[in-house]
Design an enzyme around this catalytic site. Structure first.
Site, short mmCIF file in Angstrom:
data_model
loop_
_atom_site.label_atom_id
_atom_site.label_comp_id
_atom_site.label_asym_id
_atom_site.label_seq_id
_atom_site.Cartn_x
_atom_site.Cartn_y
_atom_site.Cartn_z
N GLY A 7 0.78 -1.24 0.00
CA GLY A 7 0.00 0.00 0.00
C GLY A 7 0.81 1.28 0.00
N SER A 8 2.05 1.24 -0.52
CA SER A 8 2.84 2.48 -0.51
C SER A 8 2.27 3.51 -1.49
CB SER A 8 4.32 2.20 -0.81
OG SER A 8 4.51 1.86 -2.16
N HIS A 46 1.39 0.74 -13.16
CA HIS A 46 2.17 -0.44 -13.55
C HIS A 46 3.65 -0.04 -13.60
CE1 HIS A 46 2.99 -4.30 -15.33
NE2 HIS A 46 3.77 -3.70 -16.21
N ASP A 84 -3.21 -4.53 -18.38
CA ASP A 84 -2.20 -3.48 -18.53
C ASP A 84 -2.25 -2.86 -19.93
OD1 ASP A 84 -1.34 -3.95 -15.92
OD2 ASP A 84 0.10 -5.46 -16.56
N ARG A 102 -15.13 -14.49 -11.21
CA ARG A 102 -14.57 -13.12 -11.26
C ARG A 102 -15.65 -12.05 -11.35
NH1 ARG A 102 -9.22 -12.61 -11.83
NH2 ARG A 102 -8.10 -14.42 -12.60
C1 GAR Z 1 3.75 -1.22 -7.30
O1 GAR Z 1 5.08 -1.28 -7.74
C2 GAR Z 1 2.79 -1.24 -8.47
O2 GAR Z 1 3.26 -0.52 -9.57
C3 GAR Z 1 2.74 -2.71 -8.77
O3 GAR Z 1 2.68 -3.33 -7.49
C4 GAR Z 1 3.37 -2.51 -6.56
C5 GAR Z 1 2.45 -2.25 -5.40
O4 GAR Z 1 3.13 -1.56 -4.38
N1 GAR Z 1 1.60 -3.05 -9.57
C6 GAR Z 1 1.63 -3.97 -10.53
O5 GAR Z 1 2.61 -4.62 -10.80
C7 GAR Z 1 0.32 -4.12 -11.28
N2 GAR Z 1 0.53 -4.89 -12.48
P1 GAR Z 1 2.34 -0.82 -3.22
O6 GAR Z 1 1.37 -1.86 -2.64
O7 GAR Z 1 3.41 -0.46 -2.24
O8 GAR Z 1 1.62 0.37 -3.79
#
Ligand code: GAR
Length: 201
Positions: free
Chosen positions: A11-12, A108, A144, A64
């Site tokens: 969740g950053s 992404h 994506d 889904r």
């Molecule tokens: C992030 O790097 C985001 O871009 C990626 O997951 C991570 C989540 O980090 N998303 C994908 O790869 C989607 N295809 P976070 O939970 O710290 O925001």
């Protein structure tokens, strides 16, 4: 703009969005945060600010579409107009997208259309790319794939590991996501097929 965030883990990006709102650089509010997994750290960014949270488990739904209808229902009930996928590790279907046309946004960690899907940073390294980055885009029925709202490039260093590259991309994610959302909030993004007027940079 009333945001509902879908997360799966750390969740950053959610935290970056919440901080931008607190700083006043993003005029929006996050009304609900939904995770598909219980007890993920990202939920604490919401609970510590008294933002509503929910865990909606895929195992409780037949398929889904059924799951996405439940998500849409929760989001609608919370009054959400914009759905932000902030590290949400599920493919979403038209059952959700039709409820929020052109209002579901994803981040992404690559310059799409390069390196879609899982482990985008690893894909970039294995391919020998010299430049990769981050993309914020509208979600459509393909993975994506939807119209690109903003991108930032990140150079790949010769001594990069997946972890060091992901960390540098993440810094840019935290800058780009709130900035693109602010453009949406301002009504500055105009979608014309795949082309977007008013995006970033
Ligand atoms: C992030 O790097 C985001 O871009 C990626 O997951 C991570 C989540 O980090 N998303 C994908 O790869 C989607 N295809 P976070 O939970 O710290 O925001």
């Amino acid at each position: 703009m009333i945001i509902g965030c879908l997360i799966s883990g750390r969740g950053s990006n959610l935290e970056a969005i919440l901080r931008a709102i607190e700083r006043g650089t993003l005029t929006a509010s996050v009304r609900i945060v939904i995770s598909n997994r219980p007890d993920v750290p990202g939920l604490h960014h919401a609970t510590s600010r008294a933002i509503e949270t929910a865990v909606v488990r895929p195992a409780d739904y037949a398929d889904r579409e059924d799951y996405d209808r439940a998500l849409a229902q929760r989001l609608r009930t919370a009054g959400v107009d914009t759905v932000v996928l902030a590290g949400f590790d599920r493919i979403v279907t038209s059952a959700l997208l039709h409820q929020f046309p052109n209002r579901v946004v994803n981040i992404h960690p690559a310059l799409l259309p390069a390196f879609p899907g899982l482990h985008a940073q690893r894909q970039a390294l294995q391919h020998g790319a010299r430049i990769t980055g981050v993309t914020v885009h509208l979600v459509d029925e393909q993975v994506d794939h939807g119209p690109i709202l903003g991108q930032i490039a990140v150079a790949v260093r010769e001594d990069d590991t997946e972890a060091t590259l992901a960390a540098r991309i993440l810094e840019e994610e935290h800058r780009l996501f709130p900035a693109v959302l602010q453009r949406m909030a301002d009504g500055r993004l105009h979608i014309d097929g795949r082309r977007v007027q008013g995006g970033l940079p």
